[in-house]
Design an enzyme around this catalytic site. Structure first.
Site, short mmCIF file in Angstrom:
data_model
loop_
_atom_site.label_atom_id
_atom_site.label_comp_id
_atom_site.label_asym_id
_atom_site.label_seq_id
_atom_site.Cartn_x
_atom_site.Cartn_y
_atom_site.Cartn_z
N ASN A 139 0.87 -1.18 0.00
CA ASN A 139 0.00 0.00 0.00
C ASN A 139 0.90 1.23 0.00
OD1 ASN A 139 -1.81 2.04 0.53
ND2 ASN A 139 -2.27 1.37 2.64
N LYS B 263 -0.03 4.23 -0.23
CA LYS B 263 -0.72 5.40 0.36
C LYS B 263 -0.55 6.62 -0.55
CE LYS B 263 0.23 3.40 4.82
NZ LYS B 263 0.12 3.57 6.25
N HIS C 278 -9.42 0.91 5.09
CA HIS C 278 -8.15 1.12 5.80
C HIS C 278 -8.40 2.09 6.95
CE1 HIS C 278 -4.05 2.36 6.63
NE2 HIS C 278 -3.65 1.31 5.94
N GLU D 233 -6.83 4.51 8.00
CA GLU D 233 -6.60 5.93 7.68
C GLU D 233 -7.82 6.52 6.98
OE1 GLU D 233 -2.84 5.40 5.71
OE2 GLU D 233 -1.91 4.91 7.63
N GLU E 25 -5.20 -5.22 10.67
CA GLU E 25 -4.21 -4.16 10.86
C GLU E 25 -4.49 -3.41 12.15
OE1 GLU E 25 -2.32 -3.04 6.85
OE2 GLU E 25 -3.92 -1.64 7.27
N GLY F 199 2.72 1.93 10.75
CA GLY F 199 3.72 2.99 10.60
C GLY F 199 4.44 3.37 11.89
N SER G 119 3.65 -2.46 10.33
CA SER G 119 5.09 -2.50 10.56
C SER G 119 5.74 -3.82 10.17
CB SER G 119 5.40 -2.12 12.02
OG SER G 119 4.97 -0.79 12.27
N GLY H 206 2.77 -1.21 4.25
CA GLY H 206 2.82 0.21 3.89
C GLY H 206 4.24 0.63 3.57
N GLY H 207 4.91 1.24 4.56
CA GLY H 207 6.24 1.82 4.37
C GLY H 207 7.24 0.93 3.63
#
Ligand code: PEP
Length: 284
Positions: A44, A46, A128, A130, A198, A204, A244, A265-266
Site C-alpha cells: 500500500n 498510500k 483502511h 486511515e 491491521e 507505521g 510495521s 505500507g512503508g
C-alpha cells in the site's frame, strides 16, 4: 445448502484445490478436497509516489518473473494506469486504495470500482484505518464499497483493526467481530474477499503485536468467516497481517497460523525492502 461453496469457489485462481499432499500449514480440507490458499504480499503506497517511482516498480517486477505467491502493489490513483502498464505480463498486479460505492455520478474527486478496473486494477483496499479516521468511513460505507468492487470484478481487501485503547481495554475481538459483520458483504467468496488485520497502533509505528496476539486475532477472523459463510468459503479467504511488517520480522509473522500474507505500507515503497518480505513469504 446455502453455505455450500460451488466447485468453482474451490477451484478459483486463489484457492487451488489439489489432489496432492501438501503440508498442513498450506492446506485445509473441505469436502474431502485439500484447499490451498495462495499467499499474498500486498503493498500500500498510500499518498506516496509519482512517475519517478515507476522504475522501482519495474525493477521489482523483473525480479519476480515467476513468484510462487501473489504480489500486488496499490499505488495512488494517479499512477494506477501507468503502474499497470509497467507490470504488464509480469507476475505482479496492481490495485486501488479506495473506491466509491456508486458506479458513476456527481461525486467530485472520487473514483469508482469500474474506473479502477478500467485503469488495470485487480483489487482494491477498503476500510483502511486511515480512511476510517480521515474520512469518517463507517462499516456500512466500507460494505457498500466492497459490494461495488466485487460487482466490478475486483478483489476487496477489507481492513479491520483495533486502536491501542481498545486493545488495552480487552475489546479487540469485539471490535474486529463488529467490523467484520458490518463491512464484509454477503456475496463474499474466497475469490473476491481478502481480510487484512491491521492493528491501528502498529501501522507505521514500528510496533508489532506479539505472535500470539496476531494468531489469536487471525484464528478468530477465520472462525467468524467459517461461521458466516460456511467452512468451504471461510477457509478459502486469505487473511493478511498488516502493521510495521519489515524484512526482519516477516518470516516469524508468516509462520503464525492463518496468516496468508501481509499488507505492507512503508516497506513496500522500496523494491529492496518489499523483496525481502516477498522472499520470506515464498519460503513460509
Ligand atoms: C498500512 O498502512 O496498511 C501499513 C500496514 O503500514 P506500515 O506497513 O507502514 O505499518
Amino acid at each position: 445448502m446455502r453455505n455450500l461453496p460451488l466447485w468453482s469457489d474451490l477451484c478459483n485462481r486463489n484457492c487451488q484445490a489439489r489432489l496432492v499432499v501438501l503440508s498442513d500449514e498450506q492446506t485445509t480440507t473441505y469436502l474431502g478436497v485439500r484447499v490451498m490458499r495462495r499467499k499474498l504480499a500486498a503493498g500500500n503506497w498510500k499518498m506516496n509516489g509519482t512517475a519517478a517511482a515507476l522504475p522501482e516498480l519495474q525493477s521489482l517486477a523483473t525480479s519476480y518473473p515467476d513468484a510462487s505467491v501473489d504480489v500486488l502493489i496499490c499505488p495512488p490513483a494517479t499512477l494506477l494506469h501507468r503502474a499497470a502498464e509497467a507490470v504488464k505480463d509480469t507476475g505482479i498486479t496492481v490495485g486501488g486504495q479506495d473506491c466509491h460505492a456508486a458506479e458513476s455520478g456527481a461525486h467530485t474527486g472520487d473514483v469508482s470500482a469500474l474506473m479502477l478496473v478500467d485503469a488495470g486494477a485487480s483489487a482494491v483496499i477498503l476500510g483502511h484505518s486511515e480512511r476510517r479516521e480521515d474520512h469518517g468511513e463507517q462499516n456500512e460505507d466500507v460494505c457498500a464499497k466492497a459490494r461495488s468492487a466485487m460487482d466490478a470484478g475486483l478483489k476487496a481487501i477489507i481492513c479491520v483493526g483495533e486502536s491501542l485503547e481498545q486493545r488495552e481495554a480487552a475489546n479487540t475481538l469485539d471490535i474486529i467481530g463488529g467490523q467484520m459483520s458490518g463491512s464484509i458483504p454477503d456475496q463474499s467468496t474466497g475469490e473476491n474477499l481478502v481480510v487484512a488485520y491491521e492493528p491501528i497502533w502498529a501501522i507505521g509505528t514500528g510496533k508489532v503485536p506479539t505472535l500470539d496476539e496476531i494468531g489469536e486475532v487471525h484464528d478468530f477472523i477465520r472462525a467468524r468467516l467459517e461461521r458466516r459463510f460456511g467452512e468451504g468459503v471461510g477457509r478459502s479467504v486469505r487473511l493478511l497481517y498488516g502493521g510495521s511488517v519489515k524484512p526482519g520480522n516477516a518470516a516469524e509473522i508468516f509462520a503464525v497460523s492463518n496468516v496468508d500474507g501481509a499488507l505492507v505500507g512503508g516497506a513496500s515503497l522500496k523494491a529492496k525492502d518489499f523483496s525481502g518480505i516477498i522472499d520470506a513469504l515464498q519460503k513460509a
